[in-house]
Design a protein around this motif. Structure first.
Motif, PDB file in Angstrom:
ATOM      1  N   SER A  96     -35.183 100.314  10.779  1.00 35.85           N
ATOM      2  CA  SER A  96     -34.742  99.577  11.966  1.00 35.85           C
ATOM      3  C   SER A  96     -33.460  98.815  11.650  1.00 35.85           C
ATOM      4  N   GLU A  97     -32.881  98.204  12.664  1.00 34.13           N
ATOM      5  CA  GLU A  97     -31.645  97.445  12.475  1.00 34.13           C
ATOM      6  C   GLU A  97     -31.864  96.168  11.679  1.00 34.13           C
ATOM      7  N   THR A  98     -33.111  95.689  11.654  1.00 28.63           N
ATOM      8  CA  THR A  98     -33.416  94.430  10.965  1.00 28.63           C
ATOM      9  C   THR A  98     -34.057  94.631   9.596  1.00 28.63           C
ATOM     10  N   GLU A 101     -32.054  93.356   6.482  1.00 32.48           N
ATOM     11  CA  GLU A 101     -32.012  91.896   6.493  1.00 32.48           C
ATOM     12  C   GLU A 101     -33.324  91.319   5.971  1.00 32.48           C
ATOM     13  N   ASN A 102     -34.426  91.906   6.385  1.00 30.00           N
ATOM     14  CA  ASN A 102     -35.729  91.436   5.921  1.00 30.00           C
ATOM     15  C   ASN A 102     -35.951  91.775   4.445  1.00 30.00           C
ATOM     16  N   GLU A 146     -41.657  94.331  11.882  1.00 28.69           N
ATOM     17  CA  GLU A 146     -41.273  95.718  11.600  1.00 28.69           C
ATOM     18  C   GLU A 146     -42.451  96.653  11.866  1.00 28.69           C
TER      19      GLU A 146
END
Length: 222
Positions: A96-98, A101-102, A146
């Motif tokens: 995913s797009e995040t 970052e996570n 997520e």
């Protein structure tokens, strides 16, 4: 133009376990030639003599013996440090797009304790993260938004350092994974860098996997 030798070689190359057995001299080549005859004749479109197939197998076995005993063994003999870790958990998440970052947040958390295990790999649609069970709660909190596709607990890892020549020697990983397969070890995940690889297995198979990999250094004594 197809020859008996080229057809025999292609036949053997498409059967990895047979290929290794021939290189170790544990197969009766005359019996094998008899079994191969119908397929060899079909491929060539003509009758062939069994003796010619046997001779092709002998030449191939001598060539394979050189490849394995003179190139591969130099790598296996120089296997370096073997590190075993237990109490691991494997997570898989949809990309995913995040996600990255996570992962950065998770790495910051893991860096607080250098004893924790962490590794990750990313495919086109899925990303795997393997961590020490001690950090599972933190991971699940960080990745709670997520989409998780699986979680597997009770895993262990074996990390092996390889000599630099492993990158120019064909068959290194094939030989290692074949040995593990022969002993019924199920590989849950594989992570590798240029001169190091890690296999993830279930806790109940870690002893067998470790012994197999450790014994690779003695392969030339078989």
């Amino acid at each position: 133009m197809k020859t008996i030798s080229s057809v025999v070689e292609q036949y053997i190359k498409h059967k990895p376990f047979l290929l290794n057995s021939i290189s170790q001299g544990i197969i009766n080549l005359t019996s094998l030639a008899r079994i191969m005859m119908p397929e060899i004749e079909k491929e060539l479109g003509k009758e062939v003599k069994q003796g010619a197939v046997v001779m092709a197998l002998k030449r191939l076995s001598e060539e394979l013996d050189f490849r394995i005993n003179h190139k591969l063994i130099r790598v296996l003999k120089n296997i370096g440090e073997i590190t075993v870790r237990s109490s691991l958990v494997d997570y898989a998440f949809v990309v995913s797009e995040t996600l990255l970052e996570n992962q950065a947040r998770l790495i910051a958390e893991i860096n607080k304790n250098k004893e924790l295990f962490y590794t990750s790999s990313r495919g086109v649609n899925e990303s795997n993260i393997i961590v020490s069970s001690a950090v599972s709660n933190a991971l699940e909190e960080i990745f709670k938004n997520e989409k998780r596709t699986h979680k597997v607990e009770n895993l262990s890892s074996i990390t092996v350092k390889l000599p630099q020549v492993n990158v120019t020697t064909p068959g290194v990983f094939y030989y290692i994974f074949q040995r593990l397969a022969w002993e019924g070890v199920i590989i849950h995940e594989v992570i590798s860098t240029t001169n190091e690889f890690t296999v993830i297995v279930h806790d109940n198979q870690i002893d067998s996997a470790f012994k197999i990999i450790k014994d690779l250094k003695n392969v030339n004594e078989e």
